[in-house]
Design a protein around this motif. Structure first.
Motif, mmCIF file in Angstrom:
data_model
loop_
_atom_site.group_PDB
_atom_site.id
_atom_site.type_symbol
_atom_site.label_atom_id
_atom_site.label_comp_id
_atom_site.label_asym_id
_atom_site.label_seq_id
_atom_site.Cartn_x
_atom_site.Cartn_y
_atom_site.Cartn_z
ATOM 1 N N UNK A 133 -23.386 2.878 -0.976
ATOM 2 C CA UNK A 133 -24.721 3.050 -0.344
ATOM 3 C C UNK A 133 -26.560 2.590 0.451
ATOM 4 N N UNK A 134 -26.102 1.154 0.190
ATOM 5 C CA UNK A 134 -27.187 0.624 0.418
ATOM 6 C C UNK A 134 -27.428 0.092 1.639
ATOM 7 N N UNK A 135 -26.537 -0.073 2.552
ATOM 8 C CA UNK A 135 -26.365 -0.191 3.703
ATOM 9 C C UNK A 135 -26.812 0.595 4.925
ATOM 10 N N UNK A 136 -26.148 2.044 4.296
ATOM 11 C CA UNK A 136 -26.424 2.732 5.419
ATOM 12 C C UNK A 136 -27.552 3.644 4.908
ATOM 13 N N UNK A 137 -28.665 3.174 4.247
ATOM 14 C CA UNK A 137 -30.164 3.396 3.977
ATOM 15 C C UNK A 137 -30.813 2.566 5.012
ATOM 16 N N UNK A 138 -30.517 0.850 4.577
ATOM 17 C CA UNK A 138 -30.734 0.199 5.081
ATOM 18 C C UNK A 138 -31.266 0.134 7.440
ATOM 19 N N UNK A 139 -30.274 0.653 6.494
ATOM 20 C CA UNK A 139 -29.667 1.014 8.822
ATOM 21 C C UNK A 139 -30.356 2.391 8.911
ATOM 22 N N UNK A 140 -30.893 3.426 8.511
ATOM 23 C CA UNK A 140 -31.185 4.482 8.330
ATOM 24 C C UNK A 140 -32.626 3.617 8.333
ATOM 25 N N UNK A 141 -33.397 3.282 7.367
ATOM 26 C CA UNK A 141 -34.609 2.847 7.709
ATOM 27 C C UNK A 141 -35.071 2.174 8.693
ATOM 28 N N UNK A 142 -34.006 1.250 9.334
ATOM 29 C CA UNK A 142 -34.357 -0.189 10.173
ATOM 30 C C UNK A 142 -34.489 0.793 11.680
ATOM 31 N N UNK A 143 -33.526 2.276 12.110
ATOM 32 C CA UNK A 143 -34.116 2.690 13.058
ATOM 33 C C UNK A 143 -34.887 3.537 13.035
ATOM 34 N N UNK A 144 -35.474 4.044 11.936
ATOM 35 C CA UNK A 144 -36.810 5.001 11.741
ATOM 36 C C UNK A 144 -38.613 3.823 12.380
ATOM 37 N N UNK A 145 -38.150 2.831 11.721
ATOM 38 C CA UNK A 145 -38.778 1.696 11.734
ATOM 39 C C UNK A 145 -39.286 1.455 13.246
ATOM 40 N N UNK A 146 -38.524 0.907 14.406
ATOM 41 C CA UNK A 146 -37.884 0.442 14.877
ATOM 42 C C UNK A 146 -38.134 1.951 15.700
ATOM 43 N N UNK A 147 -38.482 3.022 15.525
ATOM 44 C CA UNK A 147 -38.679 4.395 16.340
ATOM 45 C C UNK A 147 -37.603 4.649 17.493
ATOM 46 N N UNK A 148 -35.892 4.807 16.823
ATOM 47 C CA UNK A 148 -35.182 5.191 17.060
ATOM 48 C C UNK A 148 -34.481 6.462 17.059
ATOM 49 N N UNK A 149 -34.438 6.407 15.551
ATOM 50 C CA UNK A 149 -33.963 7.687 14.705
ATOM 51 C C UNK A 149 -35.072 7.871 13.579
ATOM 52 N N UNK A 150 -35.972 9.072 13.527
ATOM 53 C CA UNK A 150 -36.314 9.184 12.264
ATOM 54 C C UNK A 150 -35.927 9.998 10.734
ATOM 55 N N UNK A 151 -36.746 9.432 10.147
ATOM 56 C CA UNK A 151 -35.992 9.574 8.471
ATOM 57 C C UNK A 151 -36.704 10.220 8.613
ATOM 58 N N UNK A 152 -36.193 11.945 7.120
ATOM 59 C CA UNK A 152 -36.904 12.313 6.838
ATOM 60 C C UNK A 152 -38.195 11.695 5.155
ATOM 61 N N UNK A 153 -39.628 12.458 5.106
ATOM 62 C CA UNK A 153 -40.624 11.569 4.412
ATOM 63 C C UNK A 153 -39.498 11.396 3.031
ATOM 64 N N UNK A 154 -38.497 12.036 2.804
ATOM 65 C CA UNK A 154 -37.983 12.119 1.383
ATOM 66 C C UNK A 154 -37.100 11.263 1.188
ATOM 67 N N UNK A 155 -36.408 10.563 2.622
ATOM 68 C CA UNK A 155 -35.639 9.541 2.770
ATOM 69 C C UNK A 155 -36.363 8.049 2.204
#
Length: 185
Positions: A131-153
């Motif tokens: 699950x670590x890689x998926x979490x990092x990808x999700x956070x990177x996509x959020x940081x770059x403005x591609x796909x938002x993640x929830x506040x909880x995530x």
């Protein structure tokens, strides 16, 4: 598990590169034995601040999977800031390998390099965990403005990053086995 060590935009650092290759070979074996997880393929790149920013941008864009002009601009701004603030960084790649970027100018001695290398290799081991890689990808996509993640995530990511950093700092003592007298600051 393959390892490679190279330089990027760093002419005249031949002896530093040879030392880095020797220490990396030893550190990979040491960290692989003492940290839970699986050591992925690792590419260590010695560079300077400017080269580090370039490579961080390229790695973040590859990790995020898509990029428009806005995402590229955000990645560039974040990478420049990170290159100024950190001595090194480990970035997972989509293929499961890890890129470790080290600012050679911020490591005047082999002991300093050994401590940083062990720290970043611990992060490489962490990237192989479930699950670590998926979490990092999700956070990177959020940081770059591609796909938002929830506040909880986002909060969960920050909490887990803090735990990962604590684990990496707690293993820096292993550098003492590579270079006698190497101590974490």
């Amino acid at each position: 598990m393959k390892t490679s060590v190279s330089t990027h935009k760093l002419p005249g650092y031949g002896s530093t590169l040879r030392t880095a290759k020797r220490l990396t070979e030893q550190a990979v074996k040491l960290v692989n034995r003492s940290v839970p997880g699986r050591m992925p393929d690792v590419e260590v790149v010695l560079t300077n601040e400017r080269g580090m920013a370039e490579l961080i941008v390229a790695a973040d864009i590859a990790l995020a999977g898509a990029a428009d002009r806005r995402a590229l601009k955000r990645a560039t701004q974040g990478a420049k800031r990170a290159a100024r603030e950190v001595q090194a960084t480990a970035i997972p790649r989509p293929d499961g390998s890890t890129l470790i970027l080290i600012d050679a100018d911020k490591h005047p001695t082999p002991a300093d390099f050994a401590v940083t290398l062990v720290h970043e290799l611990v992060h490489a081991m962490q990237f192989s965990r479930k699950g670590v890689l998926e979490r990092i990808v999700r956070n990177t996509r959020d940081a770059l403005g591609i796909e938002r993640q929830s506040r909880r995530q986002a909060r969960e990511h920050e909490r887990l990053v803090e735990l990962d950093e604590n684990e990496a700092h707690s293993r820096e003592y292993l550098a003492e086995q590579l270079v006698p007298g190497a101590r974490a600051a």
